[in-house]
Motif scaffolding. Structure first.
Motif, PDB file in Angstrom:
ATOM      1  N   CYS A   6       0.838  -1.190   0.000  1.00  0.00           N
ATOM      2  CA  CYS A   6       0.000   0.000   0.000  1.00  0.00           C
ATOM      3  C   CYS A   6       0.877   1.245   0.000  1.00  0.00           C
ATOM      4  O   CYS A   6       2.065   1.183   0.317  1.00  0.00           O
ATOM      5  N   GLY A   7       0.267   2.350  -0.345  1.00  0.00           N
ATOM      6  CA  GLY A   7       0.996   3.601  -0.351  1.00  0.00           C
ATOM      7  C   GLY A   7       0.145   4.733  -0.898  1.00  0.00           C
ATOM      8  O   GLY A   7      -1.067   4.608  -1.033  1.00  0.00           O
ATOM      9  N   LEU A   8       0.821   5.810  -1.204  1.00  0.00           N
ATOM     10  CA  LEU A   8       0.168   7.035  -1.667  1.00  0.00           C
ATOM     11  C   LEU A   8       0.667   7.408  -3.057  1.00  0.00           C
ATOM     12  O   LEU A   8       1.793   7.085  -3.420  1.00  0.00           O
ATOM     13  N   SER A  21       4.160   2.666   1.608  1.00  0.00           N
ATOM     14  CA  SER A  21       3.949   2.663   3.053  1.00  0.00           C
ATOM     15  C   SER A  21       4.072   1.234   3.564  1.00  0.00           C
ATOM     16  O   SER A  21       3.738   0.280   2.851  1.00  0.00           O
ATOM     17  N   ASN A  23       2.597  -1.796   5.531  1.00  0.00           N
ATOM     18  CA  ASN A  23       1.231  -2.228   5.782  1.00  0.00           C
ATOM     19  C   ASN A  23       1.118  -2.557   7.265  1.00  0.00           C
ATOM     20  O   ASN A  23       1.677  -3.533   7.742  1.00  0.00           O
ATOM     21  N   LEU A  34      -2.479   1.907   6.132  1.00  0.00           N
ATOM     22  CA  LEU A  34      -1.318   2.766   5.889  1.00  0.00           C
ATOM     23  C   LEU A  34      -0.645   3.176   7.188  1.00  0.00           C
ATOM     24  O   LEU A  34      -1.312   3.380   8.201  1.00  0.00           O
ATOM     25  N   LEU A  39       1.792   9.700   5.284  1.00  0.00           N
ATOM     26  CA  LEU A  39       0.957  10.825   4.864  1.00  0.00           C
ATOM     27  C   LEU A  39       1.409  12.124   5.535  1.00  0.00           C
ATOM     28  O   LEU A  39       1.502  13.169   4.882  1.00  0.00           O
ATOM     29  N   LEU A  49      -2.023  14.969  -1.686  1.00  0.00           N
ATOM     30  CA  LEU A  49      -2.483  13.593  -1.847  1.00  0.00           C
ATOM     31  C   LEU A  49      -3.387  13.500  -3.072  1.00  0.00           C
ATOM     32  O   LEU A  49      -4.348  14.265  -3.209  1.00  0.00           O
ATOM     33  N   ILE A  52      -4.719   6.871  -2.831  1.00  0.00           N
ATOM     34  CA  ILE A  52      -4.172   5.820  -1.981  1.00  0.00           C
ATOM     35  C   ILE A  52      -4.248   4.538  -2.794  1.00  0.00           C
ATOM     36  O   ILE A  52      -5.265   4.266  -3.435  1.00  0.00           O
ATOM     37  N   TYR A  53      -3.192   3.749  -2.793  1.00  0.00           N
ATOM     38  CA  TYR A  53      -3.218   2.492  -3.545  1.00  0.00           C
ATOM     39  C   TYR A  53      -2.942   1.310  -2.628  1.00  0.00           C
ATOM     40  O   TYR A  53      -2.364   1.451  -1.559  1.00  0.00           O
ATOM     41  N   HIS A  54      -3.415   0.151  -3.052  1.00  0.00           N
ATOM     42  CA  HIS A  54      -3.071  -1.112  -2.401  1.00  0.00           C
ATOM     43  C   HIS A  54      -3.253  -2.234  -3.406  1.00  0.00           C
ATOM     44  O   HIS A  54      -3.920  -2.082  -4.424  1.00  0.00           O
TER      45      HIS A  54
END
Length: 70
Positions: A6-8, A21, A23, A34, A39, A49, A52-54
């Motif tokens: 996950c991350g931004l 990021s 997890n 996150l 962030l 921002l 947000i992805y995962h």
């Protein structure tokens, strides 16, 4: 078994940037949480921002029921 990553995605003066990021989920193979410091650091640098992805390592690359509910 793989864990969700996950991350931004943030907007910087140089363009879009992915920021990974850790997890923090207690069940990282099926959920993500996150690290909030990722962030906070991005905002402190003036980055905006965008997303947000995962990942879904054990299922198709589309929105899950949980994704649609949040």
């Amino acid at each position: 078994l793989a864990e969700e990553c996950c991350g931004l995605v943030v907007q910087t003066p140089a363009g879009l940037r992915a920021v990974r990021s850790a997890n923090r989920s207690p069940t990282p193979r099926s959920a993500f949480e996150l690290d909030p410091t990722v962030l906070l650091r991005a905002r402190a640098r003036g980055h905006r921002l965008v997303a947000i992805y995962h990942s879904h390592p054990d299922s198709p690359a589309r929105l899950s029921r949980r994704d649609r509910a949040t």
